[in-house]
Design a protein around this motif. Structure first.
Motif, PDB file in Angstrom:
ATOM      1  N   GLN A  35       0.856  -1.173   0.000  1.00  0.00           N
ATOM      2  CA  GLN A  35       0.000   0.000   0.000  1.00  0.00           C
ATOM      3  C   GLN A  35       0.899   1.232   0.000  1.00  0.00           C
ATOM      4  OE1 GLN A  35      -2.354   0.389   3.542  1.00  0.00           O
ATOM      5  NE2 GLN A  35      -4.073   1.219   2.402  1.00  0.00           N
ATOM      6  N   ASP A  36       0.812   2.026  -1.048  1.00  0.00           N
ATOM      7  CA  ASP A  36       1.638   3.229  -1.140  1.00  0.00           C
ATOM      8  C   ASP A  36       1.216   4.255  -0.093  1.00  0.00           C
ATOM      9  OD1 ASP A  36       3.115   2.247  -3.260  1.00  0.00           O
ATOM     10  OD2 ASP A  36       1.758   3.091  -4.761  1.00  0.00           O
ATOM     11  N   TRP A  37       2.170   5.078   0.315  1.00  0.00           N
ATOM     12  CA  TRP A  37       1.906   6.137   1.279  1.00  0.00           C
ATOM     13  C   TRP A  37       1.284   7.325   0.560  1.00  0.00           C
ATOM     14  CZ3 TRP A  37       3.085   6.474   6.593  1.00  0.00           C
ATOM     15  CH2 TRP A  37       3.667   5.336   7.137  1.00  0.00           C
ATOM     16  N   THR A  38       0.187   7.835   1.109  1.00  0.00           N
ATOM     17  CA  THR A  38      -0.428   9.029   0.544  1.00  0.00           C
ATOM     18  C   THR A  38       0.265  10.258   1.117  1.00  0.00           C
ATOM     19  OG1 THR A  38      -2.077   9.213   2.297  1.00  0.00           O
ATOM     20  CG2 THR A  38      -2.675   7.859   0.385  1.00  0.00           C
ATOM     21  N   THR A  39       0.061  11.388   0.479  1.00  0.00           N
ATOM     22  CA  THR A  39       0.639  12.650   0.954  1.00  0.00           C
ATOM     23  C   THR A  39       0.123  12.983   2.350  1.00  0.00           C
ATOM     24  OG1 THR A  39       0.687  13.408  -1.332  1.00  0.00           O
ATOM     25  CG2 THR A  39       0.980  15.080   0.361  1.00  0.00           C
ATOM     26  N   GLU A  40      -1.159  12.718   2.588  1.00  0.00           N
ATOM     27  CA  GLU A  40      -1.760  13.002   3.893  1.00  0.00           C
ATOM     28  C   GLU A  40      -1.134  12.135   4.984  1.00  0.00           C
ATOM     29  OE1 GLU A  40      -3.748  12.151   1.182  1.00  0.00           O
ATOM     30  OE2 GLU A  40      -4.227  14.226   0.665  1.00  0.00           O
ATOM     31  N   GLU A  41      -0.876  10.846   4.664  1.00  0.00           N
ATOM     32  CA  GLU A  41      -0.254   9.962   5.648  1.00  0.00           C
ATOM     33  C   GLU A  41       1.160  10.400   5.988  1.00  0.00           C
ATOM     34  OE1 GLU A  41      -2.165   5.557   5.050  1.00  0.00           O
ATOM     35  OE2 GLU A  41      -0.801   6.277   3.497  1.00  0.00           O
ATOM     36  N   VAL A  42       1.922  10.827   4.995  1.00  0.00           N
ATOM     37  CA  VAL A  42       3.292  11.287   5.236  1.00  0.00           C
ATOM     38  C   VAL A  42       3.271  12.558   6.073  1.00  0.00           C
ATOM     39  CG1 VAL A  42       5.409  12.127   4.155  1.00  0.00           C
ATOM     40  CG2 VAL A  42       4.197  10.189   3.160  1.00  0.00           C
ATOM     41  N   GLN A  43       2.331  13.464   5.796  1.00  0.00           N
ATOM     42  CA  GLN A  43       2.211  14.689   6.593  1.00  0.00           C
ATOM     43  C   GLN A  43       1.845  14.366   8.038  1.00  0.00           C
ATOM     44  OE1 GLN A  43      -0.663  17.021   4.448  1.00  0.00           O
ATOM     45  NE2 GLN A  43       0.864  17.853   3.019  1.00  0.00           N
ATOM     46  N   LYS A  44       0.940  13.412   8.223  1.00  0.00           N
ATOM     47  CA  LYS A  44       0.547  13.015   9.578  1.00  0.00           C
ATOM     48  C   LYS A  44       1.718  12.359  10.303  1.00  0.00           C
ATOM     49  CE  LYS A  44      -3.356  11.176  12.046  1.00  0.00           C
ATOM     50  NZ  LYS A  44      -4.706  10.638  11.938  1.00  0.00           N
ATOM     51  N   LEU A  45       2.476  11.533   9.596  1.00  0.00           N
ATOM     52  CA  LEU A  45       3.663  10.911  10.180  1.00  0.00           C
ATOM     53  C   LEU A  45       4.668  11.975  10.605  1.00  0.00           C
ATOM     54  CD1 LEU A  45       5.456   8.465  10.865  1.00  0.00           C
ATOM     55  CD2 LEU A  45       6.190   8.454   8.469  1.00  0.00           C
ATOM     56  N   ARG A  46       4.867  12.971   9.763  1.00  0.00           N
ATOM     57  CA  ARG A  46       5.801  14.061  10.103  1.00  0.00           C
ATOM     58  C   ARG A  46       5.353  14.818  11.345  1.00  0.00           C
ATOM     59  NH1 ARG A  46       6.964  16.216   4.015  1.00  0.00           N
ATOM     60  NH2 ARG A  46       8.536  14.665   3.525  1.00  0.00           N
ATOM     61  N   SER A  47       4.045  15.022  11.484  1.00  0.00           N
ATOM     62  CA  SER A  47       3.556  15.770  12.642  1.00  0.00           C
ATOM     63  C   SER A  47       3.606  14.940  13.920  1.00  0.00           C
ATOM     64  CB  SER A  47       2.135  16.282  12.393  1.00  0.00           C
ATOM     65  OG  SER A  47       1.227  15.211  12.341  1.00  0.00           O
ATOM     66  N   LEU A  48       3.463  13.621  13.810  1.00  0.00           N
ATOM     67  CA  LEU A  48       3.448  12.751  14.997  1.00  0.00           C
ATOM     68  C   LEU A  48       4.832  12.241  15.384  1.00  0.00           C
ATOM     69  CD1 LEU A  48       0.272  10.593  14.227  1.00  0.00           C
ATOM     70  CD2 LEU A  48       0.453  12.551  15.766  1.00  0.00           C
ATOM     71  N   ALA A  49       5.752  12.183  14.450  1.00  0.00           N
ATOM     72  CA  ALA A  49       7.090  11.638  14.715  1.00  0.00           C
ATOM     73  C   ALA A  49       7.792  12.446  15.796  1.00  0.00           C
ATOM     74  CB  ALA A  49       7.921  11.641  13.442  1.00  0.00           C
ATOM     75  N   GLY A  50       8.336  11.741  16.764  1.00  0.00           N
ATOM     76  CA  GLY A  50       9.043  12.394  17.855  1.00  0.00           C
ATOM     77  C   GLY A  50       8.144  12.863  18.976  1.00  0.00           C
ATOM     78  N   THR A  51       6.822  12.749  18.785  1.00  0.00           N
ATOM     79  CA  THR A  51       5.893  13.192  19.832  1.00  0.00           C
ATOM     80  C   THR A  51       5.176  12.028  20.501  1.00  0.00           C
ATOM     81  OG1 THR A  51       4.018  13.437  18.314  1.00  0.00           O
ATOM     82  CG2 THR A  51       5.450  15.347  18.601  1.00  0.00           C
ATOM     83  N   MET A  52       5.135  10.885  19.855  1.00  0.00           N
ATOM     84  CA  MET A  52       4.479   9.713  20.428  1.00  0.00           C
ATOM     85  C   MET A  52       5.209   8.451  19.969  1.00  0.00           C
ATOM     86  SD  MET A  52       0.927   9.521  18.090  1.00  0.00           S
ATOM     87  CE  MET A  52      -0.032   9.711  19.512  1.00  0.00           C
TER      88      MET A  52
END
Length: 88
Positions: A35-52
């Motif tokens: 399953q390819d990563w969507t732009t929205e998923e990558v943005q959400k990953l960027r916002s959550l990375a390092g915080t949880m």
């Protein structure tokens, strides 16, 4: 009805048989679904990375921890991994 036909018509329809020779089935192998990563998923990953923690991000994105870790490393994002203590 052959074994291959019976596998195709049951709940094992997503399995692909592999053969040793001729029609002799050695086992079955699960088809890989990427399953390819969507732009929205990558943005959400960027916002959550390092915080949880990684496991919570994976649950939030409905992906495996391995795929989230691989994408985070690819994007050079910080990752929080909790190690369970007291287990061998």
């Amino acid at each position: 009805m052959s074994l291959v036909k019976s596998l195709e018509s049951t709940k094992f329809a997503n399995f692909q048989p592999y053969y040793l020779s001729g029609s002799f089935i050695v086992g079955t192998k699960m088809a890989r679904w990427k399953q390819d990563w969507t732009t929205e998923e990558v943005q959400k990953l960027r916002s959550l990375a390092g915080t949880m923690p990684l496991m919570k991000i994976a649950a939030e994105l409905d992906r495996t921890t391995g795929s989230v870790l691989a994408k985070a490393m690819e994007e050079k994002l910080p990752v929080i991994v909790h190690v369970r203590s007291g287990r061998a």
